[in-house]
Enzyme design. Structure first.
Site: not given
Length: 249
Positions: A187, A152, A87, A156
């Site tokens: 988050t 990013y 993670n 992914k």
């Protein structure tokens, strides 16, 4: 999850922490990992205080030696490895043409190499006890293009590809490899680029999800526990989007 040994990277906060607590509550023996000692120890202690069993092992997933020691430490402590939730990850909000080489390397070192090297050592450890389940954290950014976060997005998409390859390479050996792909989740990571609760940016991000809000870490944790469980015994090479309809548009 009773007595299963579960290793979680990026477990000192956010989705990782919430998932670690859920595994602990479900009866697993949890190895909490991350780069921040105080936070990691606190998560492990909280799991223990709630009646579970957990230990913290510090590791930077961008460093292969750390990852090797992490997996070896898990097996040394608990005798086996049944589930791994890879993670650990970082974000970068920068237009593609403005991304520096250093930023790109840092992002790929954690988000891509961190996943690859984790699986490199987790797979043999799982094979030693007849199999297991690996779940990698991807993102909706692994399924679509998103302006302003090009590097990013690239990381992914790479995680999605690695997940499929690892699933194919281990499918006949008792290991299942899947990914979970969240949209925006409440988050600290979202706080860093969306601002505080009530900000205009947060409202705009929430509105991008057809369900009308951002997700919660608890909702991602539930998906991870499902993928790790025997209830997902015929699921491998899959990317489970938990995105409030984001990619259905």
């Amino acid at each position: 999850m009773k007595d299963k040994v579960v290793l979680i990277t990026g477990a000192t906060s956010g989705i990782g922490e919430t998932t670690a607590r859920k595994f602990g509550a479900a009866g697993a023996k949890v190895v909490v990992s991350g780069r921040r000692d105080a936070e990691g120890e606190a998560v492990a202690e909280a799991i223990g205080a709630a009646g579970g069993e957990a230990t913290f092992i510090r590791a930077d997933v961008a460093e292969e030696g750390d990852v090797k020691a992490l997996v070896e430490g898990t097996v040394s402590r608990y005798g086996r490895l049944d589930v791994a939730f890879n993670n650990a990850g970082v974000e970068l909000v920068t237009p593609l043409a403005e991304t520096t080489h250093e930023e790109y390397q840092r992002l790929f070192g954690i988000n891509v190499w961190g996943v690859l090297s984790s699986m490199k050592y987790e797979i043999p450890a799982m094979l030693a006890n007849g199999g297991g389940s690996i779940i990698n954290t991807s993102s909706v950014a692994g399924h679509i293009g998103m302006a302003g976060v090009g590097a990013y997005v690239a990381t992914k998409h790479a995680v999605e590809g690695l997940t499929k390859v690892a699933a194919l390479e281990t499918a006949g050996q008792g290991i299942r490899v899947n990914a979970v792909a969240p949209a925006a989740i409440e988050t600290a990571m979202v706080d860093r680029f969306a601002g505080p609760e009530g900000s205009e940016a947060r409202g705009q991000i929430a509105a991008m999800h057809p369900i009308g809000r951002m997700g919660k870490a608890d909702e991602i944790a539930e998906a991870v526990l499902f993928l790790a469980s025997d209830g997902a015994s015929f699921v491998t090479g899959e990317s489970l989007k938990v995105d409030g309809g984001f990619t259905a548009q």
